[in-house]
Design a protein around this motif. Structure first.
Motif, PDB file in Angstrom:
ATOM      1  N   ALA A  62       4.546   7.168  12.592  1.00  0.00           N
ATOM      2  CA  ALA A  62       4.671   7.096  11.098  1.00  0.00           C
ATOM      3  C   ALA A  62       3.809   5.798  10.735  1.00  0.00           C
ATOM      4  N   ALA A  63       3.606   4.921  11.542  1.00  0.00           N
ATOM      5  CA  ALA A  63       2.830   3.668  11.160  1.00  0.00           C
ATOM      6  C   ALA A  63       1.385   3.998  11.140  1.00  0.00           C
ATOM      7  N   GLU A  64       0.923   4.924  12.048  1.00  0.00           N
ATOM      8  CA  GLU A  64      -0.513   5.377  12.071  1.00  0.00           C
ATOM      9  C   GLU A  64      -0.724   6.380  10.688  1.00  0.00           C
ATOM     10  N   VAL A  65       0.089   7.358  10.566  1.00  0.00           N
ATOM     11  CA  VAL A  65       0.135   7.953   9.004  1.00  0.00           C
ATOM     12  C   VAL A  65      -0.092   7.149   8.017  1.00  0.00           C
ATOM     13  N   PHE A  66       0.635   6.075   7.850  1.00  0.00           N
ATOM     14  CA  PHE A  66       0.577   5.125   6.921  1.00  0.00           C
ATOM     15  C   PHE A  66      -0.651   4.650   6.768  1.00  0.00           C
ATOM     16  N   GLU A  67      -1.178   3.876   7.834  1.00  0.00           N
ATOM     17  CA  GLU A  67      -2.381   3.364   7.863  1.00  0.00           C
ATOM     18  C   GLU A  67      -3.577   4.111   7.481  1.00  0.00           C
ATOM     19  N   MET A  68      -3.737   5.512   7.969  1.00  0.00           N
ATOM     20  CA  MET A  68      -4.523   6.062   7.542  1.00  0.00           C
ATOM     21  C   MET A  68      -4.653   6.986   6.135  1.00  0.00           C
ATOM     22  N   ALA A  69      -3.491   6.708   5.827  1.00  0.00           N
ATOM     23  CA  ALA A  69      -3.135   7.332   4.160  1.00  0.00           C
ATOM     24  C   ALA A  69      -3.710   6.115   3.099  1.00  0.00           C
ATOM     25  N   ILE A  70      -3.938   4.859   3.652  1.00  0.00           N
ATOM     26  CA  ILE A  70      -4.313   3.787   2.778  1.00  0.00           C
ATOM     27  C   ILE A  70      -5.450   4.353   1.913  1.00  0.00           C
ATOM     28  N   THR A  71      -5.459   4.271   0.628  1.00  0.00           N
ATOM     29  CA  THR A  71      -6.769   4.643  -0.329  1.00  0.00           C
ATOM     30  C   THR A  71      -6.899   3.417  -1.201  1.00  0.00           C
ATOM     31  N   PRO A  72      -8.152   2.933  -1.460  1.00  0.00           N
ATOM     32  CA  PRO A  72      -8.568   1.595  -2.364  1.00  0.00           C
ATOM     33  C   PRO A  72      -8.055   2.082  -3.629  1.00  0.00           C
ATOM     34  N   GLY A  73      -7.540   1.135  -4.314  1.00  0.00           N
ATOM     35  CA  GLY A  73      -7.201   1.629  -5.808  1.00  0.00           C
ATOM     36  C   GLY A  73      -5.971   2.541  -5.961  1.00  0.00           C
ATOM     37  N   LYS A  74      -5.350   3.089  -4.845  1.00  0.00           N
ATOM     38  CA  LYS A  74      -4.001   3.784  -5.008  1.00  0.00           C
ATOM     39  C   LYS A  74      -2.997   3.149  -4.313  1.00  0.00           C
ATOM     40  N   SER A  75      -1.813   3.041  -5.194  1.00  0.00           N
ATOM     41  CA  SER A  75      -0.646   2.359  -4.700  1.00  0.00           C
ATOM     42  C   SER A  75       0.266   3.321  -3.896  1.00  0.00           C
ATOM     43  N   VAL A  76       1.300   2.881  -3.231  1.00  0.00           N
ATOM     44  CA  VAL A  76       2.221   3.388  -2.176  1.00  0.00           C
ATOM     45  C   VAL A  76       3.129   4.510  -3.547  1.00  0.00           C
ATOM     46  N   LEU A  77       3.302   4.036  -4.402  1.00  0.00           N
ATOM     47  CA  LEU A  77       3.780   4.677  -5.700  1.00  0.00           C
ATOM     48  C   LEU A  77       3.379   6.198  -5.902  1.00  0.00           C
ATOM     49  N   THR A  78       2.062   6.024  -5.537  1.00  0.00           N
ATOM     50  CA  THR A  78       1.289   7.523  -5.938  1.00  0.00           C
ATOM     51  C   THR A  78       0.818   7.999  -4.855  1.00  0.00           C
ATOM     52  N   ASN A  79       0.905   7.465  -3.545  1.00  0.00           N
ATOM     53  CA  ASN A  79       0.289   8.047  -2.269  1.00  0.00           C
ATOM     54  C   ASN A  79       1.511   8.735  -1.783  1.00  0.00           C
ATOM     55  N   ARG A  80       1.428  10.087  -1.654  1.00  0.00           N
ATOM     56  CA  ARG A  80       2.274  11.194  -1.167  1.00  0.00           C
ATOM     57  C   ARG A  80       2.298  10.929   0.501  1.00  0.00           C
ATOM     58  N   GLU A  81       1.264  10.644   1.053  1.00  0.00           N
ATOM     59  CA  GLU A  81       1.297  10.478   2.513  1.00  0.00           C
ATOM     60  C   GLU A  81       2.067   9.193   3.102  1.00  0.00           C
ATOM     61  N   GLN A  82       1.647   8.129   2.285  1.00  0.00           N
ATOM     62  CA  GLN A  82       2.519   7.057   2.632  1.00  0.00           C
ATOM     63  C   GLN A  82       3.887   6.918   2.229  1.00  0.00           C
ATOM     64  N   GLN A  83       4.306   7.383   1.404  1.00  0.00           N
ATOM     65  CA  GLN A  83       5.784   7.773   1.096  1.00  0.00           C
ATOM     66  C   GLN A  83       6.385   8.537   1.980  1.00  0.00           C
ATOM     67  N   MET A  84       5.851   9.821   2.689  1.00  0.00           N
ATOM     68  CA  MET A  84       6.326  10.388   3.736  1.00  0.00           C
ATOM     69  C   MET A  84       6.442   9.787   5.073  1.00  0.00           C
ATOM     70  N   ALA A  85       5.469   8.763   5.330  1.00  0.00           N
ATOM     71  CA  ALA A  85       5.595   7.912   6.396  1.00  0.00           C
ATOM     72  C   ALA A  85       6.590   7.141   6.454  1.00  0.00           C
TER      73      ALA A  85
END
Length: 455
Positions: free
Chosen positions: A268-291
């Motif tokens: 889950a930590a790897e998925v969260f790290e790979m889903a990091i997108t500049p300018g995009k917060s966790v609030l709008t990042n579906r992959e990070q929310q799932m992780a």
């Protein structure tokens, strides 16, 4: 250079101070003491009538024919204190499974100390009150208030050996078991067998949920626990016993082993790290929310309902239930007439039982067990350390007041005299225990190079 906008706001300092206070080991005891003082001041002020009126206010809950109406004081003593005893039951189960009572070698010394610490005060009280109506209060000086005792011990920091803290906790747990048995056996007046059967059936269902169906979610146990509490309340057995018995059915196992937990957490930590997108917060990042949801699921599966419920209840019990109990029960009138009666058998029995009886019972039992070669003293402790701990065991307070309310009829002078004796005895025992551990007992090796040999 720190910019003005980066400096913490004053509210941050306030919140930080509150957070530090609530994390203190002695914080619960401080809150309890503050409410005790408030109750005494209120009950002896010009507004004393409002104190009595508040706790006599009737509160009614019910639907249709199922109505429960009791004064506020009984809602606290029968309701809120059932939650306190539920937490006590969880702590007892944890100590029996993995704590200081989990193996025979670690159990002998604290069990012997607790039994001695219950028997000696009860015998002293019995001897001083034989032939008097106050004999029913023999269970009052048997109890130990672990919150106060450990809170006082924590003020000494590293001077107190860790083994002594573990020992006192184990003694208090066994003491609680003894107090629970005393309440269930000796302070139950009559029985409603139908209600008792319903309560026992609820407990059996909770056990089936745990042992047979392997249900690990907390909600079913909490719902059934309320049913069991209500049934025990109607049965005549004190409702707080329901809290302890219900706690014994709470699952202590996990649905996920350590290796699987680590693997799922890492993935889950790897998925969260790979889903990091500049300018995009966790609030709008579906992959990070799932992780994050996957991490939360793994956490819930790798922990036990027992520890989750205990962790959730602890602050409520320490900072709300016990202080409210003290506020409602510690307010006794300290008028001249009461002080003239302080040397009556009930007051002497409680005071001498807690202050002297606990010291004789706990220290004597430890010395005897060591002398017979049945068990060794806790790590890095001497008999003097155990004497200091036995003094702290004389802080009865919460449990002693609770048993006193059961032993004597409400509103009688015996209740007031017992409470005053409990307050004085707890104050003397706490101060004596602190002084012994600070100035008489050898310092812990952590504070200096010298080694402490066992007495």
């Amino acid at each position: 250079m720190t910019r003005p906008e980066d400096r913490p706001l004053p509210i941050h300092y306030v919140l930080s101070s509150f957070d530090k206070f609530f994390r203190m080991e002695a914080a619960g005891g401080i809150a309890l003491m503050a409410c005790t003082i408030a109750a005494l001041v209120w009950a002896n002020s010009p507004w004393a009538a409002s104190y009595d009126a508040l706790w006599r206010t009737r509160l009614t809950v019910g639907v249709g024919g199922w109505v429960l109406s009791k004064p506020a004081l009984l809602w606290i003593n029968d309701g809120l204190m059932a939650i306190f005893f539920f937490l006590v039951g969880l702590e007892i189960k944890r100590e029996l499974l993995v704590g200081g009572l989990s193996t025979p070698s670690r159990t002998i010394m604290p069990v012997a100390a607790a039994v001695g610490g219950m028997a000696a005060p009860a015998l002293i009280f019995f001897g001083l009150n034989a032939g008097h109506e106050s004999i029913a209060g023999w269970g009052i000086p048997m109890a130990t208030d672990i919150a106060f005792a450990l809170g006082i011990m924590s003020l000494l920091g590293s001077r107190v050996p860790v083994g002594l803290k573990i020992f006192l906790t184990a003694v208090a747990i066994v003491d609680d078991i003894g107090a629970i048995l005393v309440i269930a056996i000796f302070y139950t007046a009559s029985l409603n067998l139908t209600a008792l059967f319903v309560g026992l059936a609820g407990l059996a269902l909770m056990a089936v949920l745990n042992l047979r169906w392997r249900i690990r979610h907390s909600i079913p146990y909490l719902v059934l626990g309320v049913v069991v509490w209500f049934a025990f309340l109607l049965s005549g057995i004190h409702a707080t016993i329901a809290g302890v018995l219900a706690a014994m059915t709470i699952p202590a196992g996990t649905r996920m082993n350590c290796a699987t937990f680590v693997a799922e957490l890492r993935e889950a930590a790897e998925v969260f790290e790979m889903a990091i997108t500049p300018g995009k917060s966790v609030l709008t990042n579906r992959e990070q929310q799932m992780a994050l949801h996957a991490m939360e699921h793994a956490y819930e599966a790798a922990t036990t309902p027992l520890q989750n419920i205990e962790h959730a209840l602890h602050p409520w019990v320490s900072f709300f239930i016990m202080p409210v109990f003290a506020l409602a029960n510690a307010g006794v009138s300290l008028d001249a007439e009461v002080f003239r009666e302080l040397l009556t058998p009930v007051s002497l029995g409680v005071f001498v039982g807690l202050v002297v009886g606990k010291q004789i019972g706990v220290t004597g039992a430890c010395w005897l067990v060591k002398r017979l070669g049945l068990a060794a003293f806790p790590d890095r402790t001497t008999l003097v350390h155990l004497w200091g701990a036995s003094c702290l065991a004389g802080v009865g307070f919460t449990m002693s007041i609770f048993i006193g309310n059961l032993a004597f009829d409400e509103g009688t002078s015996l209740v007031a005299l017992a409470k005053i004796a409990i307050l004085f005895a707890s104050l003397v025992s706490g101060a004596l225990g602190f002084l012994v551990l600070k100035y008489v007992a050898p310092a812990s090796p952590a504070d200096g190079p010298e080694t402490i040999s066992q007495a």
